[in-house]
Design a protein around this motif. Sequence first.
Motif, short mmCIF file in Angstrom:
data_model
loop_
_atom_site.label_atom_id
_atom_site.label_comp_id
_atom_site.label_asym_id
_atom_site.label_seq_id
_atom_site.Cartn_x
_atom_site.Cartn_y
_atom_site.Cartn_z
N ALA A 171 11.92 1.35 3.19
CA ALA A 171 11.54 2.73 2.92
C ALA A 171 12.57 3.43 2.04
CB ALA A 171 11.36 3.49 4.24
N ALA A 172 13.84 3.20 2.33
CA ALA A 172 14.89 3.81 1.52
C ALA A 172 14.90 3.26 0.10
CB ALA A 172 16.25 3.59 2.18
N GLY A 173 14.63 1.96 -0.02
CA GLY A 173 14.66 1.32 -1.32
C GLY A 173 13.54 1.75 -2.25
N CYS A 174 12.35 2.00 -1.70
CA CYS A 174 11.22 2.37 -2.56
C CYS A 174 11.00 3.88 -2.62
CB CYS A 174 9.95 1.66 -2.13
SG CYS A 174 9.31 2.17 -0.53
N GLY A 175 11.83 4.65 -1.93
CA GLY A 175 11.80 6.10 -2.09
C GLY A 175 10.67 6.83 -1.41
N ILE A 176 10.14 6.30 -0.30
CA ILE A 176 9.09 7.01 0.43
C ILE A 176 9.73 7.90 1.50
CG2 ILE A 176 7.35 5.25 -0.03
CD1 ILE A 176 7.75 4.19 2.79
N LEU A 177 8.90 8.66 2.21
CA LEU A 177 9.41 9.66 3.14
C LEU A 177 10.18 9.07 4.31
CD1 LEU A 177 9.43 12.70 3.99
CD2 LEU A 177 7.39 12.18 5.35
N ILE B 87 0.85 -1.19 0.00
CA ILE B 87 0.00 0.00 0.00
C ILE B 87 0.89 1.25 0.00
CG2 ILE B 87 -1.56 1.38 1.43
CD1 ILE B 87 -3.06 -0.72 -0.05
N CYS B 88 1.94 1.25 0.79
CA CYS B 88 2.86 2.40 0.83
C CYS B 88 3.47 2.66 -0.55
CB CYS B 88 3.98 2.14 1.84
SG CYS B 88 3.42 2.12 3.57
N THR B 89 3.92 1.59 -1.19
CA THR B 89 4.52 1.73 -2.52
C THR B 89 3.51 2.26 -3.53
OG1 THR B 89 6.00 -0.14 -2.05
CG2 THR B 89 5.75 0.50 -4.35
N ALA C 143 18.14 5.43 9.76
CA ALA C 143 17.17 6.16 8.95
C ALA C 143 17.64 7.59 8.68
CB ALA C 143 15.81 6.17 9.65
N LYS C 144 18.21 8.24 9.68
CA LYS C 144 18.73 9.61 9.51
C LYS C 144 19.87 9.63 8.50
CE LYS C 144 17.53 11.20 14.18
NZ LYS C 144 18.07 11.69 15.48
N GLN C 145 20.73 8.62 8.56
CA GLN C 145 21.85 8.55 7.62
C GLN C 145 21.37 8.42 6.19
OE1 GLN C 145 24.09 5.21 9.11
NE2 GLN C 145 24.99 6.36 10.83
N LEU C 146 20.22 7.78 6.02
CA LEU C 146 19.65 7.58 4.68
C LEU C 146 18.72 8.71 4.27
CD1 LEU C 146 18.90 3.74 4.91
CD2 LEU C 146 20.74 4.85 3.62
N GLY C 147 18.59 9.73 5.13
CA GLY C 147 17.74 10.88 4.80
C GLY C 147 16.27 10.63 4.98
N LEU C 148 15.90 9.66 5.84
CA LEU C 148 14.49 9.33 6.08
C LEU C 148 13.95 10.07 7.30
CD1 LEU C 148 14.61 5.45 5.53
CD2 LEU C 148 13.92 7.20 3.87
N ILE C 149 12.65 10.29 7.30
CA ILE C 149 11.96 10.89 8.43
C ILE C 149 11.50 9.79 9.37
CG2 ILE C 149 9.95 12.26 9.11
CD1 ILE C 149 12.21 13.80 7.71
N SER C 150 11.58 10.02 10.69
CA SER C 150 11.22 9.01 11.68
C SER C 150 10.08 9.50 12.59
CB SER C 150 12.43 8.65 12.55
OG SER C 150 13.49 8.15 11.77
N PHE C 151 8.99 8.75 12.60
CA PHE C 151 7.91 8.95 13.57
C PHE C 151 7.91 7.76 14.53
CE2 PHE C 151 6.70 12.46 11.27
CZ PHE C 151 5.42 12.95 11.53
#
Length: 450
Positions: A281-287, A239-241, A306-314
Amino acid sequence: MVIHQNFLPLASSGLPVGKIYLGYLFIRPVHNPETPFKMDVSFIKHWKKRTTLEVGHRGMGNSYTKCAVARENSIHSLNKASERGADYVEFDVQLTKDKIPVIFHDFHVMVSVAKRSPEKDVHQIAVKDLKLDQLRLLHLDHVQHHSNTPLNEQVIKVTGENDEAEDLRPFPTLIEALQNVSTDVGFNVEIKFPMVQEDGINECENYFEHNEFLDRILKDVFLHGGKRRIVFSSFDPDICTMVATKQNKYPVLFLCCGANTRHQVYQDERTRTSLTAVNFAAGCGILGVNFHSEDVLRDHSPITKAKQLGLISFVWGDELNDKTNVEFMKKTVGVDGVIYDRIGETELRSSVFMLEKAKKNELFSKKIPSPVQTPRAGSVHFLNDQPKIPGLNLSQSVNQPHHEWPISSSSRRRSPTVTTEAEKYFAASHGLIQLNQGYLPQQLTTAREV
């Protein structure tokens, strides 16, 4: 073999999801009326860095298994969280039988059937098998999962009294939330799609086809979302993808259970650990990823990754109902958002976006004095307000940049009576007209002259 760009590989679990063509999942693009067929500029990974956002879980919190200010996932609960200073409110969206997106957490409700005897027959029925009118007319109870008590004793009312206020009722539509909840608060829309659990039980059998399901939800958001801040999330990685592929306006977070012991684990390998969720998340390019608090408190290294990969964390979970854990997530772990119940109940807070709005209004409401401008030659100000230079008069040189004009006997300053050819030349060259009392600037009467 050439694969069409709208085909994506299936989940590693091999579950039959969506329409299958040669082992691939077909994703049908959805039309966004606000950005018709334009995918060259994307905001799907845009996220302005701020202090940690605080998100109201189901509005003011879970009301069926815990104590809450108002019924969860109701318009009143969402607005109450906004009033208490929530930056975002989180709620769950699924479809009714007549394919209307409604806000409700569980896939099933309990329906009681009256009998002649004092006992009642209780039946569990899926929300997707009831139309919206039926959900609002029937007297429904909440399904208490993981309970050892008999089904007919697990009775917690879902529907309220007949005279209950409209904003307190369950099953508000997604459109009603978009229209009636304050636009100052953002929406974290969790898309509820059933998955197969580790024990082999499907959360809800014979569900909607993926494309049809998502298109109905996205259509309502596109048509009624306006300028509201919205982020999508889901436990289902497919669903995310698909949400990220179908549209480019709103970002997506992958909801992760991780290696926790409190919630049911899914068969899909991408949901098993927090680190796997980060890689997905990093592989499919989502936030980014929405982690489970129990897993993060045990080990928050996946958030560092996640921060190293530029991802947002909730972060979400019952552990965040302890204020100490919220502060730990904000100050020590440094997450971008925390989701918890009963937001703003113990301390007064203001929404980050409301504070930004107030500062912006204050900035633009200040009257900034316009800079002093040098008068242009030939203007009234140039003629009447020139600085007085001792020893300089007009008869000295008509080519000098500054001239002192004597003051007439009246209170109004006017040019003196011209007595020399040089003064006549100066008056003519500066557009002055002769009057009985002297010379004044020529009055412009038409737009063309102006």
